[in-house]
Design a protein around this motif. Sequence first.
Motif, short mmCIF file in Angstrom:
data_model
loop_
_atom_site.label_atom_id
_atom_site.label_comp_id
_atom_site.label_asym_id
_atom_site.label_seq_id
_atom_site.Cartn_x
_atom_site.Cartn_y
_atom_site.Cartn_z
N ILE A 189 0.83 -1.20 0.00
CA ILE A 189 0.00 0.00 0.00
C ILE A 189 0.87 1.26 0.00
O ILE A 189 0.61 2.21 -0.75
N ALA A 190 1.91 1.25 0.84
CA ALA A 190 2.79 2.42 0.91
C ALA A 190 3.45 2.69 -0.44
O ALA A 190 3.56 3.84 -0.88
N GLY A 191 3.87 1.62 -1.12
CA GLY A 191 4.48 1.78 -2.44
C GLY A 191 3.51 2.34 -3.46
O GLY A 191 3.86 3.21 -4.26
N ILE A 192 2.29 1.84 -3.45
CA ILE A 192 1.27 2.32 -4.38
C ILE A 192 1.00 3.80 -4.16
O ILE A 192 0.96 4.60 -5.11
N LEU A 193 0.83 4.19 -2.91
CA LEU A 193 0.48 5.58 -2.61
C LEU A 193 1.65 6.53 -2.84
O LEU A 193 1.44 7.72 -3.09
N GLU A 194 2.86 5.99 -2.79
CA GLU A 194 4.00 6.82 -3.15
C GLU A 194 4.01 7.07 -4.66
O GLU A 194 4.29 8.19 -5.11
N ASN A 195 3.69 6.04 -5.43
CA ASN A 195 3.68 6.17 -6.90
C ASN A 195 2.44 6.89 -7.41
O ASN A 195 2.51 7.63 -8.40
N ALA A 196 1.30 6.62 -6.77
CA ALA A 196 0.02 7.17 -7.23
C ALA A 196 -0.70 7.79 -6.03
O ALA A 196 -1.65 7.22 -5.49
N PRO A 197 -0.26 8.96 -5.60
CA PRO A 197 -0.76 9.54 -4.34
C PRO A 197 -2.24 9.89 -4.32
O PRO A 197 -2.82 10.05 -3.25
N ASN A 198 -2.85 10.03 -5.49
CA ASN A 198 -4.28 10.37 -5.52
C ASN A 198 -5.19 9.15 -5.59
O ASN A 198 -6.41 9.29 -5.67
#
Length: 356
Positions: A189-198
């Motif tokens: 989840i942290a990786g996804i939100l770093e790449n796609a914060p919106n």
Amino acid sequence: MALTSLSNASYIPVLGLRPAEMQALDELPERDKDQLLPLIQLGPWVGAHNFASSLAKLEESFGNRPVFVTLCDREQSIGDRSVHREIAALRSPDRGYDEWCLFLEQQPNFIPAIQIESITNLAAQISRLYSLGRGLIIPFEQRSFAGIDSISRAVSAQTNGGANVCFFLDFGRADKDLIFSQAKAKAAIAGILENAPNSRVSISASSFPESFTAVTKQEIFERSLHMLLKADFGTKLIYSDRGSARAERQTGGGGTPAPRIDYALDQEWKFFRSDDSTDRYAAYAEQAKAAIDDPNWDKNLRVWGTQMIERTALGDRSAIVSPKRSTAARINIHLHRQLHYGRPSDLYETDDDWLD
């Protein structure tokens, strides 16, 4: 503009086009249907020859409300009917999943899933489906978790950082050990939100039991994992499970299941099982009475599933008299409870009339 705002979504149940799941969905209060955002695994409808029958059944159960859609597991769509060939065509990666994109372009209430089994022409598929203006869902099974970083970057680049996009991480069939997936899920989840914060993320699994011998209750481990992760990610995380259905279809070999009434609570399931199946009507009625007499029974919860249990306890032979009907009642109650989890006042507001 997306068909619906993910910021308002609290629950994404994964549902298959199977009789019990569609009946449970159909029988929800209309108010629930307006708030629910399911992920429908499109597949063959029972005995149907054409894929159009599947779409008609979904519309009959849920209307033309927005739904995420993906395709069912490959083994559920193997056969020689026309519907199987139609689904195989939708699964084809040719020309950037052209058949899948064409199909979705013709279904205005479907929020598309990106297919990632083949990432050839991934950018073209993302661009084409996102341009429909409905939003996207990006489903990952555990076996494809290794591709999360590169795919989330590709999605983010074409969707304004993941605006109106849900990344969906599916742990499949699970048990109490699902809780030990917290570190793995948190890192993903942290990786996804770093790449796609919106974007937003949903973690899903199915921990509904396979066996009920000497089992009278079980924790809903999907909800437990969600609550652990929610402490770190807040509203970026949307709850999901399989609506208390199993991740895998049961096949023959075990005979007809013993009569059983299941009762869904917020954080656990209760099971009332009979060892005597010589008179199934009496057995289901006995277990329904046991459910109603249980301290956890909520007489103020008025949905179709609870009414079915009450009718069964009174000996109504048109109520729960089979595993399919019992499953539909359980899923119906579970969907309602999880949709309104943490909001007790909403739990009791239904728009249907009930008779005592």
